[in-house]
Design an enzyme around this catalytic site. Structure first.
Site, short mmCIF file in Angstrom:
data_model
loop_
_atom_site.label_atom_id
_atom_site.label_comp_id
_atom_site.label_asym_id
_atom_site.label_seq_id
_atom_site.Cartn_x
_atom_site.Cartn_y
_atom_site.Cartn_z
N HIS A 58 0.85 -1.20 0.00
CA HIS A 58 0.00 0.00 0.00
C HIS A 58 0.88 1.25 0.00
O HIS A 58 1.68 1.45 0.91
CB HIS A 58 -0.91 0.01 1.23
CG HIS A 58 -2.08 -0.92 1.11
ND1 HIS A 58 -3.20 -0.83 1.90
CD2 HIS A 58 -2.31 -1.95 0.27
CE1 HIS A 58 -4.06 -1.77 1.56
NE2 HIS A 58 -3.54 -2.47 0.57
N TYR A 60 -8.51 5.26 8.39
CA TYR A 60 -8.65 5.54 9.82
C TYR A 60 -9.65 6.69 9.92
O TYR A 60 -9.34 7.81 9.50
CB TYR A 60 -7.32 5.98 10.43
CG TYR A 60 -6.25 4.91 10.48
CD1 TYR A 60 -5.49 4.58 9.37
CD2 TYR A 60 -5.98 4.23 11.67
CE1 TYR A 60 -4.50 3.60 9.43
CE2 TYR A 60 -4.99 3.25 11.74
CZ TYR A 60 -4.26 2.95 10.61
OH TYR A 60 -3.28 1.98 10.68
N PRO A 72 -3.25 0.14 19.23
CA PRO A 72 -3.08 -0.35 17.86
C PRO A 72 -3.15 0.73 16.77
O PRO A 72 -2.68 0.49 15.66
CB PRO A 72 -4.21 -1.38 17.69
CG PRO A 72 -5.20 -1.04 18.75
CD PRO A 72 -4.44 -0.44 19.88
N LYS A 119 1.87 -0.25 15.16
CA LYS A 119 3.30 -0.31 15.50
C LYS A 119 3.71 -1.54 16.32
O LYS A 119 4.90 -1.87 16.39
CB LYS A 119 3.69 0.96 16.28
CG LYS A 119 3.69 2.20 15.43
CD LYS A 119 4.89 2.24 14.50
CE LYS A 119 4.72 3.15 13.33
NZ LYS A 119 4.49 2.48 12.05
N TYR A 151 4.44 6.57 10.07
CA TYR A 151 3.56 5.45 9.71
C TYR A 151 4.33 4.36 8.95
O TYR A 151 4.14 3.17 9.22
CB TYR A 151 2.36 5.95 8.88
CG TYR A 151 1.28 4.89 8.75
CD1 TYR A 151 0.36 4.68 9.77
CD2 TYR A 151 1.22 4.06 7.63
CE1 TYR A 151 -0.61 3.68 9.69
CE2 TYR A 151 0.26 3.07 7.53
CZ TYR A 151 -0.65 2.89 8.56
OH TYR A 151 -1.60 1.89 8.46
P1 FAD Z 1 2.67 -12.10 21.62
O1 FAD Z 1 2.18 -12.14 20.23
O2 FAD Z 1 1.73 -11.73 22.71
O3 FAD Z 1 3.34 -13.51 21.96
C1 FAD Z 1 3.71 -13.88 23.28
C2 FAD Z 1 3.62 -15.39 23.39
O4 FAD Z 1 4.09 -15.79 24.68
C3 FAD Z 1 2.19 -15.91 23.26
O5 FAD Z 1 2.14 -16.94 22.31
C4 FAD Z 1 1.85 -16.39 24.67
O6 FAD Z 1 0.95 -17.48 24.65
C5 FAD Z 1 3.22 -16.79 25.21
N1 FAD Z 1 3.32 -16.78 26.68
C6 FAD Z 1 2.74 -15.91 27.54
N2 FAD Z 1 3.04 -16.23 28.81
C7 FAD Z 1 3.84 -17.33 28.75
C8 FAD Z 1 4.47 -18.13 29.74
N3 FAD Z 1 4.34 -17.86 31.05
N4 FAD Z 1 5.20 -19.18 29.34
C9 FAD Z 1 5.35 -19.47 28.01
N5 FAD Z 1 4.76 -18.74 27.02
C10 FAD Z 1 4.02 -17.68 27.39
N6 FAD Z 1 0.83 -4.50 15.69
C11 FAD Z 1 1.27 -4.01 14.49
O7 FAD Z 1 2.48 -3.86 14.30
N7 FAD Z 1 0.41 -3.71 13.46
C12 FAD Z 1 -0.92 -3.85 13.62
O8 FAD Z 1 -1.65 -3.62 12.65
C13 FAD Z 1 -1.43 -4.32 14.89
N8 FAD Z 1 -2.75 -4.48 15.08
C14 FAD Z 1 -3.19 -5.06 16.24
C15 FAD Z 1 -4.54 -5.26 16.39
C16 FAD Z 1 -5.01 -5.84 17.56
C17 FAD Z 1 -6.50 -6.03 17.70
C18 FAD Z 1 -4.11 -6.26 18.61
C19 FAD Z 1 -4.62 -6.92 19.88
C20 FAD Z 1 -2.76 -6.06 18.46
C21 FAD Z 1 -2.28 -5.45 17.29
N9 FAD Z 1 -0.93 -5.24 17.10
C22 FAD Z 1 -0.49 -4.68 15.92
C23 FAD Z 1 0.05 -5.63 18.13
C24 FAD Z 1 0.73 -6.98 17.86
O9 FAD Z 1 -0.22 -7.97 17.65
C25 FAD Z 1 1.65 -7.35 19.04
O10 FAD Z 1 2.49 -6.25 19.31
C26 FAD Z 1 2.50 -8.60 18.75
O11 FAD Z 1 1.71 -9.76 18.83
C27 FAD Z 1 3.65 -8.74 19.76
O12 FAD Z 1 4.33 -9.96 19.54
P2 FAD Z 1 5.07 -10.70 20.73
O13 FAD Z 1 5.67 -11.93 20.14
O14 FAD Z 1 5.93 -9.74 21.46
O15 FAD Z 1 3.92 -11.07 21.79
C1 DHB Z 2 -4.85 -3.34 11.40
C2 DHB Z 2 -4.68 -3.12 12.75
C3 DHB Z 2 -4.19 -1.90 13.16
O1 DHB Z 2 -3.98 -1.66 14.46
C4 DHB Z 2 -3.89 -0.90 12.25
O2 DHB Z 2 -3.44 0.30 12.71
C5 DHB Z 2 -4.06 -1.13 10.92
C6 DHB Z 2 -4.54 -2.37 10.49
C7 DHB Z 2 -5.37 -4.65 10.94
O3 DHB Z 2 -5.63 -5.51 11.81
O4 DHB Z 2 -5.54 -4.83 9.74
#
Ligand code: FAD
Ligand code: DHB
Length: 389
Positions: free
Chosen positions: A73, A201, A293, A297, A384
């Protein structure tokens, strides 16, 4: 007791990517994940990847499907009270973003892990970290009723916001910065062709809405909801009705009421824990910080942390560098705070808040300034698409 070089706690995108990068460097890892592989692979979350993230996934050798299926995009739209403005990311910064679901990134990384033969234990219970401030660390856990113990040089805490790693650091050594917003996001995934070409947005007087997508035949849409709302309170019809009222006239008539594949509510929070290292433990991703979100980021920050941790460990093992591990936390935090600032700014400008009249005027003025000022658009666009890794 078994031994490995690095125990990685958590098989989200941060843990899996770190495992893949270290495996390519010949550094041994064990991944411990609390949930099942099916659960981890089925979670619907982020959707937008910065170019820096795509580059790291390329370097890790897990980008072939991303290259063929990711949607590039060049722009993004901001809606405000019926007015819509396109931010031309490509023209303003020379860069674009790629729409490719976190679910797909996770699948690609899980497949690479399985192909590498490096060990992962899913459904690892009661993971506990020991000796983090000593000369070697140990990690204990239970799997299928059997107790295990692993000794290691380092622990990578990639276990998200609710994990055990951050809680293993003495509270007196951590500084916590936090803001909890008085609203959440209700997200819905559905199989229908997106009527929009780029993400929108939209701020409306009924609250925020985001029109996103996952593929040419799948949409992901969000509406701002109250913090105490429940998914059960929202039928698919109610979701689409509310979304249409907020997204603006042009698209309201083009969005059909299609059944959801998934619906979930996420609270919005800004959070940073400093520092990201305690002795032999290094935090990465959501374990150390959360952004709301808006601005997309969170996943991208997890990837830049992991790149820095991989470089620090490579420096330690391969180049015998004394300083590379010490540089990890300050290097991460510089980038994290800038993403925190941008996510806080996007969130504050686009959501309905219980504001005073002055606050509402500030929101309105901020967005009008963005629409009218080339300089403001460059600033928004460079954040962004992602500040340099
Ligand atoms: P997580 O994905 O949370 O992974 C952590 C893992 O550790 C999990 O699998 C969990 O089960 C495991 N765990 C937890 N506790 C334990 C334990 N005690 N022992 C062993 N394992 C454990 N980010 C973006 O960049 N762009 C976006 O568009 C965006 N949109 C989002 C939309 C939504 C609705 C949400 C909720 C989040 C969004 N995010 C977005 C954020 C993004 O999803 C997270 O920042 C990302 O998942 C972080 O990855 P991580 O591996 O650090 O943590
Ligand atoms: C999506 C999630 C976000 O937080 C964002 O800023 C843009 C897109 C998505 O889930 O597609």
């Amino acid at each position: 007791m078994t031994r490995t070089q690095v125990v990685i706690v958590g098989a989200g995108p941060a843990g899996l990517l770190l495992g893949q990068l270290l495996h390519k460097e010949g550094i041994d890892t064990l991944i411990l994940e609390r949930r099942s592989a099916e659960y981890v692979g089925g979670r619907i979350r982020a959707g937008v990847l910065e170019q820096g993230t795509v580059d790291v996934l390329e370097h890790a050798g897990v980008a072939s499907r991303l290259r063929s299926e990711g949607l590039v995009h060049d722009g993004v739209e901001i809606g405000f009270r019926g007015r819509r403005h396109r931010i031309d990311l490509k023209a303003l910064t020379g860069k674009a973003v790629t729409v490719y679901g976190q679910t797909e990134v996770t699948h690609d990384l899980m497949n690479a892990r399985a192909a590498s033969g490096a060990p992962s234990v899913y459904e690892a219970e009661d993971v506990a970290l020991h000796g983090l401030d000593g000369s070697s660390a140990r990690v204990t856990y239970t799997h299928r009723g059997v107790a295990h113990e692993v000794s290691c040089d380092f622990v990578a805490g990639c276990d998200g916001f609710h994990g055990v790693s951050r809680r293993s650091i003495p509270a007196s050594l951590l500084k916590i910065f936090e803001r909890v917003y008085p609203f959440g996001w209700l997200g819905l995934l559905a199989d229908v062709r997106p009527p929009w070409n780029e993400l929108i947005y939209a701020s409306s007087d009924r609250g925020f809405a985001l029109a996103s997508m996952r593929s040419p035949t799948r949409v992901r849409c969000y509406v701002q909801c109250s913090l105490d709302d429940r998914v059960e309170n929202w039928s698919d019809e109610q979701f689409w009705d509310e979304f249409r009222r907020r997204i603006g006239e042009e698209f309201a008539s083009q969005v059909p009421t299609v059944p959801s594949l998934e619906k979930s509510i996420a609270p919005l929070r800004s959070f940073v824990a400093e520092p990201m290292r305690y002795g032999r433990l290094f935090l990465a991703g959501d374990a150390a910080h959360i952004v709301p979100p808006t601005g997309a980021k969170g996943l991208n920050l997890a990837v830049s942390d992991v790149l820095y941790l991989y470089e620090a460990l490579r420096g330690h093992y391969r180049e015998r560098s004394a300083s590379s591990l010490d540089d990890y936390s300050p290097r991460c935090l510089r980038r994290i705070w800038r993403a925190e600032r941008f996510s806080w700014w996007m969130t504050s400008q686009l959501h309905s808040q219980p504001e005073d009249a002055f606050g509402l005027r500030m929101q309105q003025t901020e967005l009008e300034y963005l629409f009218d000022s080339h300089a403001a658009q460059i600033s928004m666009a460079e954040n962004y698409v992602g500040l340099p890794f």
